[in-house]
Every structure is written in C-alpha cells, then in structure tokens.
Design a protein around this motif. Sequence first.
Motif, PDB file in Angstrom:
ATOM      1  N   ALA A  81      40.823   2.054  14.817  1.00 35.02           N
ATOM      2  CA  ALA A  81      42.197   2.461  14.526  1.00 35.02           C
ATOM      3  C   ALA A  81      42.877   1.271  13.857  1.00 35.02           C
ATOM      4  O   ALA A  81      43.095   0.229  14.483  1.00 35.02           O
ATOM      5  CB  ALA A  81      42.922   2.848  15.807  1.00 35.02           C
ATOM      6  N   MET A  82      43.183   1.431  12.579  1.00 29.36           N
ATOM      7  CA  MET A  82      43.814   0.357  11.821  1.00 29.36           C
ATOM      8  C   MET A  82      45.307   0.308  12.145  1.00 29.36           C
ATOM      9  O   MET A  82      45.889   1.284  12.610  1.00 29.36           O
ATOM     10  CB  MET A  82      43.588   0.593  10.320  1.00 29.36           C
ATOM     11  CG  MET A  82      42.117   0.561   9.916  1.00 29.36           C
ATOM     12  SD  MET A  82      41.855   0.966   8.156  1.00 29.36           S
ATOM     13  CE  MET A  82      42.655  -0.453   7.372  1.00 29.36           C
ATOM     14  N   ASN A  83      45.941  -0.822  11.868  1.00 27.63           N
ATOM     15  CA  ASN A  83      47.379  -0.976  12.127  1.00 27.63           C
ATOM     16  C   ASN A  83      48.227  -0.023  11.302  1.00 27.63           C
ATOM     17  O   ASN A  83      49.343   0.307  11.694  1.00 27.63           O
ATOM     18  CB  ASN A  83      47.823  -2.414  11.862  1.00 27.63           C
ATOM     19  CG  ASN A  83      47.328  -3.361  12.929  1.00 27.63           C
ATOM     20  OD1 ASN A  83      47.118  -2.969  14.070  1.00 27.63           O
ATOM     21  ND2 ASN A  83      47.127  -4.614  12.561  1.00 27.63           N
ATOM     22  N   ASN A  84      47.718   0.429  10.157  1.00 26.94           N
ATOM     23  CA  ASN A  84      48.476   1.339   9.295  1.00 26.94           C
ATOM     24  C   ASN A  84      48.313   2.805   9.716  1.00 26.94           C
ATOM     25  O   ASN A  84      48.783   3.700   9.039  1.00 26.94           O
ATOM     26  CB  ASN A  84      48.074   1.154   7.828  1.00 26.94           C
ATOM     27  CG  ASN A  84      46.600   1.411   7.583  1.00 26.94           C
ATOM     28  OD1 ASN A  84      45.896   1.966   8.430  1.00 26.94           O
ATOM     29  ND2 ASN A  84      46.128   1.015   6.414  1.00 26.94           N
ATOM     30  N   GLY A  85      47.618   3.049  10.839  1.00 27.17           N
ATOM     31  CA  GLY A  85      47.453   4.405  11.354  1.00 27.17           C
ATOM     32  C   GLY A  85      46.209   5.119  10.859  1.00 27.17           C
ATOM     33  O   GLY A  85      45.865   6.187  11.353  1.00 27.17           O
ATOM     34  N   VAL A  86      45.512   4.546   9.887  1.00 25.19           N
ATOM     35  CA  VAL A  86      44.282   5.144   9.392  1.00 25.19           C
ATOM     36  C   VAL A  86      43.191   4.919  10.451  1.00 25.19           C
ATOM     37  O   VAL A  86      43.107   3.848  11.049  1.00 25.19           O
ATOM     38  CB  VAL A  86      43.860   4.517   8.043  1.00 25.19           C
ATOM     39  CG1 VAL A  86      42.490   5.010   7.598  1.00 25.19           C
ATOM     40  CG2 VAL A  86      44.910   4.821   6.980  1.00 25.19           C
ATOM     41  N   GLU A  87      42.386   5.971  10.690  1.00 27.75           N
ATOM     42  CA  GLU A  87      41.295   5.853  11.653  1.00 27.75           C
ATOM     43  C   GLU A  87      39.966   6.109  10.969  1.00 27.75           C
ATOM     44  O   GLU A  87      39.823   7.068  10.212  1.00 27.75           O
ATOM     45  CB  GLU A  87      41.502   6.821  12.816  1.00 27.75           C
ATOM     46  CG  GLU A  87      42.719   6.453  13.647  1.00 27.75           C
ATOM     47  CD  GLU A  87      42.941   7.354  14.842  1.00 27.75           C
ATOM     48  OE1 GLU A  87      42.001   8.063  15.266  1.00 27.75           O
ATOM     49  OE2 GLU A  87      44.072   7.347  15.352  1.00 27.75           O
ATOM     50  N   LEU A  88      39.008   5.229  11.239  1.00 27.41           N
ATOM     51  CA  LEU A  88      37.685   5.279  10.622  1.00 27.41           C
ATOM     52  C   LEU A  88      36.621   5.524  11.687  1.00 27.41           C
ATOM     53  O   LEU A  88      36.762   5.076  12.822  1.00 27.41           O
ATOM     54  CB  LEU A  88      37.379   3.946   9.931  1.00 27.41           C
ATOM     55  CG  LEU A  88      38.390   3.443   8.906  1.00 27.41           C
ATOM     56  CD1 LEU A  88      38.018   2.038   8.447  1.00 27.41           C
ATOM     57  CD2 LEU A  88      38.473   4.388   7.726  1.00 27.41           C
ATOM     58  N   LEU A  89      35.554   6.204  11.290  1.00 28.85           N
ATOM     59  CA  LEU A  89      34.392   6.392  12.146  1.00 28.85           C
ATOM     60  C   LEU A  89      33.179   5.845  11.415  1.00 28.85           C
ATOM     61  O   LEU A  89      32.939   6.186  10.253  1.00 28.85           O
ATOM     62  CB  LEU A  89      34.165   7.873  12.462  1.00 28.85           C
ATOM     63  CG  LEU A  89      32.852   8.196  13.183  1.00 28.85           C
ATOM     64  CD1 LEU A  89      32.871   7.665  14.613  1.00 28.85           C
ATOM     65  CD2 LEU A  89      32.583   9.691  13.169  1.00 28.85           C
TER      66      LEU A  89
END
Length: 166
Positions: A81-89
């Motif tokens: 979970a990045m600080n900018n709200g983007v979430e990666l898998l």
Amino acid sequence: MYVSYWQKKTDKSSVVSYNDNKIVALADATQILITDVNDEVFASKAMGDGVAFKLKGDTIYAPASGKLSVLFPTGHAFGIAMNNGVELLCHIGINTVEANGKGFTALKTQGDYVIAGEPVIKLDLKELEKTYDMTTMLIVVKPNEKQVVFNTPSDVRSEEVIAKII
C-alpha cells in the motif's frame, strides 16, 4: 498534494531517491505484457492491470515504497500500500501457492514499511523452475483514481523505473 521521497543507500557514497509516483522493476528480468502471461486470471486483467517479468535473478525487491499490507505465509505473493493510496500485488510464479513456501524465504514481515528496491523475498529459483512457471506478475489492484503508465516491455534491472503514476 503531499509527495514523499524515500531514500535507499546503495553504497557509502550514493543515495537513490524514489518518489510515490514511480514504480521500479521488482527483479532483474525481462518485462512482458500482462496479457502474455500463461494464466487466464492475470492475462485477462481480472485482478487489475499490470506487467509481468521473466525472472533472471533470485531476489524479489519492493517495486515501490509503502507498507507491506499483505505477505502470504507461503512467500509467493505480497501487497504494498503506497502512501498515495495505490495498492500493488506481486505474485511470484504461477500456481506457486502449491509449493507451500518451499523455495521462498521472506526477508520482511507483513506490516513492515519497505523502500522501493529493498529485498522482500529470496527464491530458490532453479528449484522452483523445475515445477512452476516462474513468470512474476505486478498488478495494480487499487489505482486510487490514478493512472499507472508502464514502460514498453524490455530487459530491466531491479530498481529501474518501469512505470509512472499520474
């Protein structure tokens, strides 16, 4: 808008900085289109848009700075979970959950904060490749109303910028 910068010390004299609008390669690999993956769920983008990698190394690095929101006990997948709200898998290999963790060593724990380019998983790649397709997917599971623009597929090195978030 607040943009944080994370720094990684690579040796005694240099510091590499990454901001929250960049995604880096998670390994030394050949980056390929997600639609070329030999798994219908990923290739159809059912989980989200992304890219995939044909691994050339045995370490998987954080593709972005953020919190390890998920780290499967088997070590085959993790989320950031990045600080900018983007979430990666990051999903390492196809059907590798069946390995039950054999060949995967987690270097971090769920809830840790990682910096882009920091090692997260160590692989026994040669052993895993005997049984599994080790194509590794990087999926944007939550774009948070942002657009992620991936570079054209090519050979990449870990920590090389492969996408911009706009």
